[in-house]
Design a protein around this motif. Structure first.
Motif, PDB file in Angstrom:
ATOM      1  N   ALA A 154      36.458  54.302  52.231  1.00 40.53           N
ATOM      2  CA  ALA A 154      37.639  55.075  52.610  1.00 40.53           C
ATOM      3  C   ALA A 154      37.440  55.800  53.943  1.00 40.53           C
ATOM      4  O   ALA A 154      38.373  55.910  54.751  1.00 40.53           O
ATOM      5  CB  ALA A 154      37.967  56.078  51.506  1.00 40.53           C
ATOM      6  N   LEU A 155      36.242  56.298  54.186  1.00 42.41           N
ATOM      7  CA  LEU A 155      35.956  56.936  55.478  1.00 42.41           C
ATOM      8  C   LEU A 155      36.099  55.927  56.613  1.00 42.41           C
ATOM      9  O   LEU A 155      36.659  56.239  57.670  1.00 42.41           O
ATOM     10  CB  LEU A 155      34.551  57.536  55.469  1.00 42.41           C
ATOM     11  CG  LEU A 155      34.347  58.790  54.608  1.00 42.41           C
ATOM     12  CD1 LEU A 155      32.863  59.123  54.495  1.00 42.41           C
ATOM     13  CD2 LEU A 155      35.114  59.974  55.183  1.00 42.41           C
ATOM     14  N   ASP A 156      35.604  54.726  56.394  1.00 45.44           N
ATOM     15  CA  ASP A 156      35.713  53.686  57.418  1.00 45.44           C
ATOM     16  C   ASP A 156      37.165  53.299  57.674  1.00 45.44           C
ATOM     17  O   ASP A 156      37.525  52.909  58.793  1.00 45.44           O
ATOM     18  CB  ASP A 156      34.911  52.447  57.006  1.00 45.44           C
ATOM     19  CG  ASP A 156      33.404  52.685  57.011  1.00 45.44           C
ATOM     20  OD1 ASP A 156      32.958  53.690  57.617  1.00 45.44           O
ATOM     21  OD2 ASP A 156      32.671  51.882  56.399  1.00 45.44           O
ATOM     22  N   ALA A 157      38.005  53.402  56.635  1.00 42.72           N
ATOM     23  CA  ALA A 157      39.426  53.065  56.776  1.00 42.72           C
ATOM     24  C   ALA A 157      40.233  54.204  57.375  1.00 42.72           C
ATOM     25  O   ALA A 157      41.425  54.033  57.649  1.00 42.72           O
ATOM     26  CB  ALA A 157      40.003  52.686  55.413  1.00 42.72           C
ATOM     27  N   ARG A 158      39.601  55.363  57.589  1.00 43.41           N
ATOM     28  CA  ARG A 158      40.273  56.542  58.167  1.00 43.41           C
ATOM     29  C   ARG A 158      41.517  56.925  57.348  1.00 43.41           C
ATOM     30  O   ARG A 158      42.632  57.065  57.869  1.00 43.41           O
ATOM     31  CB  ARG A 158      40.681  56.292  59.626  1.00 43.41           C
ATOM     32  CG  ARG A 158      39.523  55.979  60.565  1.00 43.41           C
ATOM     33  CD  ARG A 158      38.675  57.233  60.809  1.00 43.41           C
ATOM     34  NE  ARG A 158      37.761  57.083  61.932  1.00 43.41           N
ATOM     35  CZ  ARG A 158      36.508  56.629  61.842  1.00 43.41           C
ATOM     36  NH1 ARG A 158      36.040  56.259  60.657  1.00 43.41           N
ATOM     37  NH2 ARG A 158      35.736  56.554  62.900  1.00 43.41           N
ATOM     38  N   ILE A 159      41.314  57.108  56.054  1.00 45.52           N
ATOM     39  CA  ILE A 159      42.440  57.427  55.182  1.00 45.52           C
ATOM     40  C   ILE A 159      43.001  58.811  55.479  1.00 45.52           C
ATOM     41  O   ILE A 159      42.373  59.643  56.137  1.00 45.52           O
ATOM     42  CB  ILE A 159      42.053  57.316  53.694  1.00 45.52           C
ATOM     43  CG1 ILE A 159      41.044  58.400  53.306  1.00 45.52           C
ATOM     44  CG2 ILE A 159      41.564  55.932  53.349  1.00 45.52           C
ATOM     45  CD1 ILE A 159      40.896  58.579  51.811  1.00 45.52           C
ATOM     46  N   HIS A 160      44.196  59.048  54.957  1.00 45.08           N
ATOM     47  CA  HIS A 160      44.917  60.303  55.183  1.00 45.08           C
ATOM     48  C   HIS A 160      44.165  61.489  54.600  1.00 45.08           C
ATOM     49  O   HIS A 160      43.987  62.512  55.262  1.00 45.08           O
ATOM     50  CB  HIS A 160      46.304  60.196  54.549  1.00 45.08           C
ATOM     51  CG  HIS A 160      47.211  61.354  54.809  1.00 45.08           C
ATOM     52  ND1 HIS A 160      47.636  61.712  56.061  1.00 45.08           N
ATOM     53  CD2 HIS A 160      47.778  62.242  53.947  1.00 45.08           C
ATOM     54  CE1 HIS A 160      48.439  62.754  55.986  1.00 45.08           C
ATOM     55  NE2 HIS A 160      48.534  63.111  54.707  1.00 45.08           N
TER      56      HIS A 160
END
Length: 454
Positions: free
Chosen positions: A133-139
């Motif tokens: 999720a950090l790599d995906a730059r989530i909201h």
């Protein structure tokens, strides 16, 4: 009827009522939008899930209409129905996604949803999922505990990023729903106790690895009484005041989801306008970004499960009817005692005959309910289980080595099989012989008993 490729799904014409959006009776038989379910069953077999794209679009827009100019972000709860085509349809309408696992994150991203429109909820996030999720730059992460907050901070440092976190509050509010889907009471596994929120929020604000953005709350699912929302959001408002008084920054509130739908009987769906009014009165004037996470209310009434009668055992007071859909296809009746309305695919006049409908799974819990409003059922009859678009296919399993049912998405007079029927070969390909049986020279049964005896 046309077989369509739903690579891009335009918004269908809006209809007026849930029944018009989803299922209509024409000429004595049922159809979804303009697709004849009799023809569809011949093509894809039973059991099968069938969804109306029009109903999904209209349900999503009903949330936008309810809030009007009071802007609010809508993040669909992926756990309700995680089919990629449905996620893509909702993404095309502007929806974000509320996820609870790394798998759901992968689905949302595959459906074209950008990371900044994804909220990661859930009480048991793993290190691998948090990294993903950090790599995906989530909201944002909706954080459930102090331990999770520390883990996210450590992994954010590892990735050299600042993680956006929102603390999920347990407001100790009874959602007045089924005990197994209540999540906001003291003692439930979800959320952070009210008395601990300010301290943890201050800890997050002091940690350079974290970006505390706000608070979140979610009190349950299939909620039909609106008063619990009033209580929960009022308590959330009090916490916002407490944080601001302490000089802590806050810019977002995630209000969760859980709005119920009608499954027939005496239960009616709560008014979206009344719900929006509660939101506006309790937290609407705080100057914060607001998010809601509907799931069932968007897809539940958009889907049906079509099934066929296998056998009928005639009883003195009621018939026992066995259908080809089981608790592995639709788990809600076995899990929650839920009863879905049932109708004949092709109507038949005559007197009604009480029946008890069961699935074929080797469990007594594989029971769909007692029905008194159907004519005497016969082998080969096809039935439609209504309001099956949420927590049906997404909760299905391979119990009894039963293949997953197909999912079909309808638009007008076209349909697309958006998940094909699973084969037994599909299941077996994931498994492998341990390898030592043939090498041992024993028969397979003897080999296993030999291992156990050691």
């Amino acid at each position: 009827m046309t077989i369509a490729n739903f690579d891009g799904i335009d918004a269908p014409k809006r209809l007026q009522t849930p029944e018009e959006k989803n299922l209509a009776e024409k000429g004595g038989f049922l159809q979804v939008e303009d697709v004849d379910l009799r023809e569809l069953c011949e093509l894809v077999g039973t059991p099968a899930y069938v969804y109306s794209s029009t109903a999904i679009v209209d349900a999503y827009r009903s949330f936008e209409d309810a809030f009007g100019r009071n802007r609010i972000a809508i993040c669909f709860a992926v756990k309700a129905n995680s089919n990629l085509s449905i996620l893509s349809l909702l993404r095309s309408l502007g929806s974000g996604m509320d996820i609870v696992s790394g798998g759901e994150l992968a689905r949302a991203l595959s459906a074209g949803v950008p990371g900044e429109r994804i909220v990661f909820s859930g009480v048991g996030k793993t290190a691998a999922e948090i990294r993903q999720a950090l790599d995906a730059r989530i909201h944002q992460f909706n954080v459930e505990s102090a331990a999770e907050l520390q883990l996210i901070a450590a992994l954010a440092a590892e990735r050299k990023v600042r993680a956006p976190v929102s603390l999920r509050v347990n407001p100790d509010v009874d959602a007045l729903t089924h005990a197994k889907i209540s999540t906001g009471r003291k003692g439930d596994k979800f959320g952070i106790a009210m008395e601990d929120v300010a301290r943890l929020y201050a800890d997050a604000a002091a940690d350079a690895r974290l970006d505390p953005v706000g608070l979140a709350v979610h009190i349950g699912s299939q909620i039909t009484e609106l008063s619990p929302y009033q209580s929960a959001y009022s308590r959330l408002r009090g916490l916002v005041g407490e944080l601001r008084a302490a000089g802590l920054p806050i810019r977002r509130l995630d209000l969760g989801g859980g709005l119920g739908i009608s499954y027939g009987g005496n239960t009616s769906a709560p008014s979206l306008a009344a719900y929006a009014d509660i939101v506006c009165r309790t937290v609407g004037d705080l100057g914060l970004e607001l998010t809601i996470e509907p799931g069932r209310r968007i897809v539940g009434e958009a889907g049906v499960l079509v099934t066929e009668v296998l056998t009928v055992k005639h009883g003195e007071d009621a018939d026992i009817v066995i259908i080809d859909a089981g608790m592995n296809d639709l788990a809600r009746p076995a899990l929650y005692g839920a009863v879905h309305p049932v109708s004949l695919l092709v109507g038949r006049p005559g007197l009604k005959r009480p029946c008890r409908i069961f699935g074929p799974v080797c469990e007594s819990a594989d029971f769909f309910g007692c029905y008194a409003d159907l004519p005497p059922l016969m082998q080969g009859d096809r039935l439609v289980l209504h309001a099956a678009g949420a927590y049906g296919a997404s909760m299905a399993s391979n119990y009894n080595t039963r293949p997953l049912a197909p999912e079909v998405l309808v638009k007008g007079d076209s349909y697309a099989v958006v998940r094909r029927r699973q084969s037994i070969a599909d299941m077996l390909v994931l498994e492998k012989d341990a390898g030592w049986f043939a090498a041992s020279g024993r028969r397979k049964g003897d080999a296993l008993s030999g291992i156990v005896s050691r």
